[in-house]
Design a protein around this motif. Structure first.
Motif, short mmCIF file in Angstrom:
data_model
loop_
_atom_site.label_atom_id
_atom_site.label_comp_id
_atom_site.label_asym_id
_atom_site.label_seq_id
_atom_site.Cartn_x
_atom_site.Cartn_y
_atom_site.Cartn_z
N TYR A 129 11.43 61.42 39.10
CA TYR A 129 11.43 62.81 38.62
C TYR A 129 11.63 62.84 37.10
CZ TYR A 129 13.41 67.49 37.77
OH TYR A 129 13.70 68.74 37.27
N TYR A 130 12.63 62.12 36.63
CA TYR A 130 12.92 62.14 35.18
C TYR A 130 11.80 61.49 34.37
CZ TYR A 130 17.64 63.81 36.09
OH TYR A 130 18.72 64.57 36.47
N LYS A 131 11.17 60.45 34.90
CA LYS A 131 10.05 59.80 34.18
C LYS A 131 8.92 60.80 33.95
CE LYS A 131 11.06 55.06 35.45
NZ LYS A 131 10.77 53.93 36.32
N LYS A 132 8.67 61.66 34.93
CA LYS A 132 7.63 62.69 34.78
C LYS A 132 7.97 63.66 33.65
CE LYS A 132 6.15 62.66 39.59
NZ LYS A 132 6.24 63.35 40.87
N LEU A 133 9.26 63.77 33.33
CA LEU A 133 9.71 64.67 32.27
C LEU A 133 9.89 63.94 30.93
CD1 LEU A 133 12.37 66.75 34.27
CD2 LEU A 133 9.97 67.31 33.83
N THR A 149 20.92 54.39 37.85
CA THR A 149 19.86 54.15 36.90
C THR A 149 20.18 54.89 35.60
OG1 THR A 149 18.28 54.00 38.71
CG2 THR A 149 17.36 54.32 36.51
N VAL A 150 20.25 54.14 34.49
CA VAL A 150 20.54 54.73 33.19
C VAL A 150 19.21 55.01 32.50
CG1 VAL A 150 21.75 54.43 30.99
CG2 VAL A 150 22.69 53.41 33.07
N MET A 151 19.08 56.23 31.95
CA MET A 151 17.82 56.65 31.32
C MET A 151 18.10 57.31 29.98
SD MET A 151 15.83 58.07 34.71
CE MET A 151 14.20 57.63 34.10
N GLU A 152 17.06 57.37 29.14
CA GLU A 152 17.17 58.04 27.85
C GLU A 152 15.89 58.79 27.56
OE1 GLU A 152 17.66 55.13 24.67
OE2 GLU A 152 15.52 54.81 24.56
N THR A 153 16.02 59.77 26.67
CA THR A 153 14.86 60.47 26.14
C THR A 153 15.10 60.70 24.66
OG1 THR A 153 13.32 62.30 26.51
CG2 THR A 153 15.66 62.84 26.59
#
Length: 155
Positions: A129-133, A149-153
């Motif tokens: 979901y977050y990758k799509k954003l 899962t650690v993510m950044e934008t």
């Protein structure tokens, strides 16, 4: 009609938000955190120009979701700020409310002169979901015994 606003301007909805948080997130991933403790945390989020702060999603004046911007979210103290406690009441999911809350939080982080924003996802399905954003995975960590899962934008 969905309206997004800062919790600072609606402290009276803290008990309802704590219930939503517990139902959607806490009951499964942080059962040791009491609703009273969640309410106390939200009181610390009654800010508008500094973190921590929280956005609330309203549907017909009823709070149906929230998303917080905090300095840290319990892991990776070298990274800041964090998007956390993104929850939407089950009856209002899949209507774009989460995405609206994420966008409001990202914009506020940018307005506060941050260049990146971080989050971690308990649920292994959420990174998609977050990758799509536009978010990207930067690692796997542990929080309260769960792999996350650690993510950044980039803002």
């Amino acid at each position: 009609m969905i309206k997004i606003d800062l919790l600072k301007y609606h402290p009276n909805v803290i008990p309802q938000l704590a219930q939503i948080w517990h139902e959607v997130l806490g009951r499964i991933w942080a059962p040791d955190v009491s609703i009273d403790r969640v309410e106390q945390k939200f009181i610390e989020h009654l800010n508008d120009h500094k973190i921590p702060l929280t956005f609330v999603a309203f549907y017909d004046e009823q709070p149906v979701g929230m998303c917080s911007l905090r300095e840290n979210d319990g892991i990776r103290s070298d990274l800041t700020p964090w998007l956390g406690s993104l929850v939407v009441s089950p009856d209002y999911q899949k209507r774009g409310i989460g995405q609206n809350l994420i966008e409001a939080t990202k914009q506020k982080a940018k307005n506060l002169d941050f260049e990146k924003l971080f989050l971690f996802a308990f649920d292994p399905n959420l990174p998609t979901y977050y990758k799509k954003l536009g978010w990207k995975q930067i690692g796997i960590d542990q929080f309260k015994g769960h792999f996350v899962t650690v993510m950044e934008t980039v803002l």
